[in-house]
Design a protein around this motif. Structure first.
Motif, PDB file in Angstrom:
ATOM      1  N   GLU A 638       0.855  -1.196   0.000  1.00  0.00           N
ATOM      2  CA  GLU A 638       0.000   0.000   0.000  1.00  0.00           C
ATOM      3  C   GLU A 638       0.886   1.239   0.000  1.00  0.00           C
ATOM      4  OE1 GLU A 638      -3.419   0.055   2.724  1.00  0.00           O
ATOM      5  OE2 GLU A 638      -2.900   2.138   3.141  1.00  0.00           O
ATOM      6  N   ASN A 643      -1.358   3.590  -7.248  1.00  0.00           N
ATOM      7  CA  ASN A 643      -2.644   2.894  -7.295  1.00  0.00           C
ATOM      8  C   ASN A 643      -3.730   3.654  -6.539  1.00  0.00           C
ATOM      9  OD1 ASN A 643      -3.804   0.490  -8.405  1.00  0.00           O
ATOM     10  ND2 ASN A 643      -4.066  -0.258  -6.313  1.00  0.00           N
ATOM     11  N   ASP A 644      -3.690   4.965  -6.619  1.00  0.00           N
ATOM     12  CA  ASP A 644      -4.661   5.834  -5.914  1.00  0.00           C
ATOM     13  C   ASP A 644      -4.696   5.560  -4.419  1.00  0.00           C
ATOM     14  OD1 ASP A 644      -5.414   7.064  -8.290  1.00  0.00           O
ATOM     15  OD2 ASP A 644      -6.884   5.506  -8.725  1.00  0.00           O
ATOM     16  N   ASN A 646      -4.695   2.789  -2.936  1.00  0.00           N
ATOM     17  CA  ASN A 646      -5.366   1.541  -2.579  1.00  0.00           C
ATOM     18  C   ASN A 646      -4.366   0.393  -2.469  1.00  0.00           C
ATOM     19  OD1 ASN A 646      -7.978   2.739  -2.707  1.00  0.00           O
ATOM     20  ND2 ASN A 646      -7.878   2.582  -4.942  1.00  0.00           N
ATOM     21  N   TYR A 648      -2.650  -3.138  -3.102  1.00  0.00           N
ATOM     22  CA  TYR A 648      -2.582  -3.959  -4.308  1.00  0.00           C
ATOM     23  C   TYR A 648      -1.684  -5.168  -4.052  1.00  0.00           C
ATOM     24  CZ  TYR A 648       1.855  -1.485  -4.980  1.00  0.00           C
ATOM     25  OH  TYR A 648       3.110  -0.952  -4.803  1.00  0.00           O
ATOM     26  N   GLU A 703      -5.511  -0.869 -12.424  1.00  0.00           N
ATOM     27  CA  GLU A 703      -4.952  -0.995 -11.084  1.00  0.00           C
ATOM     28  C   GLU A 703      -3.655  -1.769 -11.130  1.00  0.00           C
ATOM     29  OE1 GLU A 703      -7.195  -1.896  -7.799  1.00  0.00           O
ATOM     30  OE2 GLU A 703      -8.735  -0.424  -8.232  1.00  0.00           O
TER      31      GLU A 703
END
Lengths: 799, 315
Positions: A638, A643-644, A646, A648, A703
């Motif tokens: 994270e 990834n905004d 978020n 992953y 993403e």
């Protein structure tokens, strides 16, 4: 809190004085055939149920109530030897094992089998080099790293991927030690082979769980590789001729039973094959690849109490690509140079010291030229290190280790130069980052009672980034860039922290055990990677005022049980690992120069976590040996800026990972082996959509790591044929035919890699071709596979 | 670093095999794509389209259907604000054909066969001027997108020339001498068009082509005067002998368009070229191209200040 912890630890170290008088048995265990010290031999006194294990230098110390004892000496794969010893006072006994060694058709129960349940080692696996050598080898090259990737909790990045991944940690989080010197890049040929030449290796020990306090600087694991010391009894030569490389090792005494040396060299001949395959007039005639490495070790016993060891490694990869038509040439050399000087001193039967001085050098270069244009990129690390380590055996219940570590790091993350004819481009000053890393540690392994054993330790680590250094602070649209210049020796940033480590074992009445561990680690170096696969272009970067030290903690709990008189070892372990201050490149970042910038300005910082359960079943004795390992796990990252924000999946997140490894010794002449691997496919980021801008087709990515490749599975098999050890000879005096041991021993190892020719994904990419306006435009997802079925034959010899 | 990525790609392609696969790629989201540009002395031109799923059809109709009508597009330069007119290739204002054909990358003759609509204005008050900043506003399907770009001061070449490469006598690269202004950020784009006639009696190129790595800034050479070269982007097809690939033959006549741009446009162009060179390549980090448009849109609003030179390939 800190004071309480220290008091707690010392309360165990300042031990109870027994009312009964004790004596200590201590010394070195050596192999009678070679005179080499034996790591992990067990010394056991059945009448008092006390034992000790030799350390990495073959030293042991066992304190028991004074008296006469029958002492057992056990070494892996051999019959137990017994000796009656009068321990009315301290006794120094240097014991040679295996004098009556006979090759037997099946492996006996290993002395270490009981360790599975009895030791406090959580998530620790020792592999015998002989065991590794019987397994199928890719292109005939026996590979330690590939073998440890078959263990539960350990995985490779991809086929041939550089490095290994332990319980969700990155490849930089593994402390790889060759005779206590750090190895930064343990791979040849972009990761297809490890730098460890199996002929020069004595032992391999992987700690993936609770790391003891004497190790530090990495968060996930320790891979300890110890080199052979060389035969102290006689000169010997061994080697092998394989499909792509050959090896030669020479060893012998410097002075019989006092000192020895070993020199081991290896070189590939892919360049020779490529030269033959590519005609001289081909535009690609300048393309070639080879690697070589050289291991050297010497040791000498100065006195009964003092030994010195000098170890060295030098290895290099050379990759060249040329296009004569375009006057285009690229050379890409990289390699490690490692040296370690060690001194063992026995202060007393209870106090052992090792002092180590190390030097590690890793360099990577990329040199290209086309016509008048020349470009060169360098990156590298040079470490100078020192370590003092004491082992104190106050009594049978305690084994205390304490010591100091120090490393002076010199990092060159990226240094670029470029010229065009007479014009020298301004690529800025080469950036070198220097730092001091040090630590003090203490640990005690002690038996609270018959059933409960604890290994508790504390490590205190410190890190100083020092000048000279220029920090560039990037401005935005309205703020100009600024910089701060530090002079040589200026302290730019200081970090420090306590790293508690605890492991415990509780023996259950049915001879099974429960083990638990907790460790907290600081890591002051980082590996920055641009690609979905690991490459030598990955850049090591130190902790700086911007790039904070990585911090990780891991807790694990396991149930261990042996069956069939220790012939079958089993375990189940669960773990959870948390990691902070992980680094990644910013989206779209391309490190290329160092003008008015620092590499860490291109980085973003985040956290990660991993959890899983590992099952392990191992049979280490009998005609059939091998193991089954299965891991169910999840690993995520994270980063606020990726990834905004978020979470992953990590690129090496694997839900399922299964390895089945087996070896069958048919007789003294034949061993058959096989290894099957199944793993969930790696993740990667692929474009989710396309669009057109100014006549160009562009992709938009979704993403991060949201696409998963197909599962990886593969079966390898091998058969090894050994020549007869004895030949028949007519004895003129007796008139009988007698058996005489042959001087030359040979074997032929035949391996088949990827038996059923599985097209495993190495990576996926999106390919587009054609023209919209012509109506033949296509977008396809393509999978690249590296290795089909590959048979190989290697001839090995020894005399 | 790009060269390293390129080299590794070649190395792995040499030793590997490739096959087409169908794999789940989650996360598709349809987005508006704004492709707008304004150059010195030229009217603004904006194409609006929508992004497509990676597995969506890629035939000509799919391509043409991605272009969108019905947007309200406005460009202002601080003093003048003009709403652009939607024009389509089948109904172009007289005299605009070559300009539109150039922008779309098709020949004037092919314009009629493609049905693409874009937004422009031939009002001379909104034509590109050096030193001015141009603001774009797009209203489409209830959403508003804005962007801003500047037409910066151009830097023409000191000279352009051709010389044979290596031992060759008849083929060589196109060369230029550049004096980069000192102490400021400068970013350049090299495009080229061969205007001499081919065997078919027509100019060899319909429009400007970009060679490999056509966008660069002056980090390495701020304030320096130096010679450099670019290859011939049209000389890579299989019909050309290996030793002549990327080279201009003696006698070719080229128009070199050497444009400058502001930092945001450079960021877009640099990442775009990087993506074109490395898209899907595992040795590069996946690159989403940054843009200068506010709102959830893709594309760019780009101002360019080109200089033009004609080069006749002769020693």
């Amino acid at each position: 809190m800190r004071n309480n912890l220290i008091t707690f630890l010392f309360s165990f170290i300042i031990t109870v004085t027994f009312s009964q008088e004790n004596s200590t048995l201590s010394g070195y265990i050596t192999d009678a055939r070679s005179g080499e010290t034996v790591i992990g031999a067990k010394i056991y006194i059945p009448s008092v149920k006390k034992g000790a294990i030799t350390n990495n230098y073959g030293f042991y110390s066992l304190t028991v109530p004074s008296g006469k004892y029958l002492v057992e000496f056990r070494m892996g794969g051999q019959e137990t030897e017994k000796k009656e010893i009068d321990l009315s006072q301290d006794v120094r006994l240097d014991f040679e094992m295996g004098a009556d060694f006979q090759d037997i058709e099946e492996v006996t129960v290993d002395a270490k089998a009981k360790e599975n349940t009895e030791s406090t080692k959580v998530g620790q696996i020792e592999l015998s080099i002989d065991e590794i050598k019987t397994l199928p080898a890719f292109m005939g090259e026996v590979d330690i790293i590939k073998t440890i990737q078959l263990l539960p909790g350990v995985s490779s990045a991809a086929e041939g991927g550089q490095g290994f991944y332990v319980r969700g940690g990155g490849p930089d989080q593994n402390l790889v030690l060759l005779d206590e010197a750090i190895v930064y890049n343990a791979a040849h040929l972009f990761g297809f082979f490890s730098v460890f030449n199996a002929d020069a290796v004595k032992s391999v020990n992987l700690i993936k769980g609770s790391m003891p306090a004497n190790f530090g600087g990495r968060m996930s694991s320790v891979l300890e590789v110890n080199m052979n010391e060389g035969n102290k009894k006689r000169f010997g030569v061994k080697g092998g001729i394989g499909a792509i490389s050959s090896r030669l090792t020479i060893e012998g005494p410097l002075k019989k039973d006092k000192g020895s040396f070993i020199v081991s060299a290896r070189r590939t001949y892919l360049d020779v094959i490529m030269k033959a395959a590519i005609p001289d007039d081909s535009p690609f005639a300048g393309t070639s690849y080879f690697f070589y490495d050289l291991n050297l070790k010497m040791n000498y016993e100065i006195s009964k109490k003092d030994k010195i060891f000098l170890s060295g490694y030098y290895g290099k990869d050379e990759f060249s690509f040329g296009n004569l038509d375009d006057n285009f040439q690229i050379d890409m050399p990289w390699g490690n140079g490692i040296a370690a000087l060690r001194w063992n001193h026995i202060f007393s039967s209870k106090l052992f010291m090792n002092v180590t001085a190390t030097m590690t050098d890793y360099q990577f270069s990329f040199i290209s030229s086309q016509d008048q244009f020349r470009f060169k990129l360098n990156s590298g690390i040079r470490d100078w290190g020192g370590k003092v380590d004491f082992t104190y055996f106050p009594n049978t219940r305690h084994k205390v280790k304490f010591g100091l570590d120090y490393i002076y790091h010199i990092f060159t993350p990226v240094s670029v130069s470029a010229e065009n004819d007479d014009t020298v481009f301004d690529t800025g000053e080469p950036q070198r980052l220097t730092s001091h890393e040090s630590a003090a540690y203490i640990l005690d392994e002690f038996d609270i009672n018959e059933n409960l054993r604890i290994n508790a330790g504390l490590r205190y680590s410190m890190y100083q980034q020092v000048g000279p250094f220029t920090r560039y602070i990037k401005g935005d649209v309205s703020t100009p860039d600024t910089s701060i210049t530090y002079k040589k020796g200026d302290v730019i940033q200081f970090y420090n922290g306590l790293e508690p480590r605890v492991a415990l074992r509780w023996m259950l009445p049915d001879k099974s055990s429960i083990k638990a561990g907790y460790s907290y680690n600081y890591q002051y170096v980082h590996l920055t990677s641009l690609s979905a696969v690991s490459l030598p272009t990955d850049i090591w970067y130190p902790t700086t005022d911007i790039a904070k030290p990585q911090k990780g903690w891991q807790t694990s709990l396991g149930y261990f049980r042996n069956f069939l008189q220790n012939k079958l070892e089993t375990s189940v372990e669960v773990y959870y690992k948390g990691m902070n201050n992980l680094i990644e490149y910013k989206e779209g970042a391309i490190p290329g120069d160092n003008i008015n910038d620092n590499t860490d300005n291109l980085l973003v910082f985040g956290k990660g976590w991993s959890y899983g359960i590992e099952f392990f079943l191992k049979k280490s004795s009998g005609k059939f040996t091998g193991w089954v390992g299965y891991t169910l796990s999840k690993t995520e990252r994270e980063f606020a800026d990726l990834n905004d924000g978020n979470p992953y999946p990590a690129k090496y997140d694997r839900r399922h990972d299964l390895s089945v490894v087996g070896s069958y010794k048919l007789n003294k002449r034949w061993i058959f082996s096989g290894a099957f691997i199944y793993a969930t496919g790696n993740t990667l980021t692929l474009p989710t959509s396309w669009y057109v801008q100014n006549q160009d087709l562009l992709f938009n990515y979704g993403e991060r790591n949201s696409t998963r490749m197909a599962p990886y599975h593969r079966l390898d098999i091998s058969a090894t044929w050994y020549s007869k050890e004895y030949k028949e000879k007519y004895d003129k005096t007796t008139g009988e035919t007698i058996k005489v041991k042959k001087k030359l021993k040979t074997n032929v190892a035949i391996s088949v890699y990827n038996v059923y020719n599985r097209a495993n994904p190495y990576f996926l990419y999106v390919d587009n071709d054609g023209d919209f306006l012509q109506g033949d435009f296509e977008i396809k997802v393509k999978q690249v596979t590296l290795f089909p079925i590959i048979p190989s034959v290697t001839w090995n010899f020894e005399f | 670093m790009r060269k390293i990525i390129y080299l590794l790609s070649i190395a792995f392609i040499l030793f590997s095999c490739t096959k087409e696969v169908v794999i789940d790629i989650p996360g598709y989201k349809e987005q508006i794509v704004i492709d707008g540009r304004i150059e010195t002395g030229q009217p603004p031109f904006v194409l609006i389209s929508k992004s497509k799923d990676i597995y969506s059809p890629t035939d000509l109709n799919a391509f043409l259907n991605s272009f969108q009508s019905g947007a309200i597009v406005t460009v202002s330069n601080g003093t003048t604000s003009v709403q652009l007119t939607e024009i389509c290739t089948d109904n172009l204002p007289p005299g605009s054909e070559s300009f539109i054909a150039e922008l779309l990358g098709v020949s004037v003759a092919d314009l009629a066969s493609v049905q693409i609509c874009g937004y422009t204005s031939f009002d001379p008050l909104i034509a590109g001027e050096i030193g001015k900043t141009y603001n774009l506003t797009v209203n489409f399907e209830g959403e508003t997108f804005t962007a801003s770009t500047q037409i910066v001061q151009p830097t023409p070449f000191d000279a352009v020339f051709w010389k044979p490469d290596g031992n060759l006598t008849t083929h060589g690269y196109s060369w230029a001498t550049l004096s980069d202004p000192a102490g400021q950020f400068d970013a350049y784009l090299w495009e080229v068009k061969r205007i001499n006639l081919g065997a078919d009696g027509l100019p060899k190129d319909d429009g400007f082509q970009k060679p490999f790595g056509p966008v660069f800034d002056d980090q390495f050479f701020d304030g320096l005067t130096f010679d450099f070269f670019f290859d011939n982007p049209s000389a890579y097809d299989d019909s050309i002998s290996d030793k002549f690939r990327g080279l201009y033959p003696l006698g070719d006549t080229l128009v070199i368009k050497f444009s400058k741009m502001d930092r945001d446009v450079y960021e877009f162009m640099e990442k775009k070229e990087l993506q074109l060179a490395t898209a899907g390549n595992p040795f590069a980090t996946p690159t989403n191209i940054p843009n200068n448009i506010t709102g959830d849109a893709l594309g760019v609003w780009a101002g360019f200040s080109p200089s033009y030179d004609t080069l006749i390939c002769q020693p």
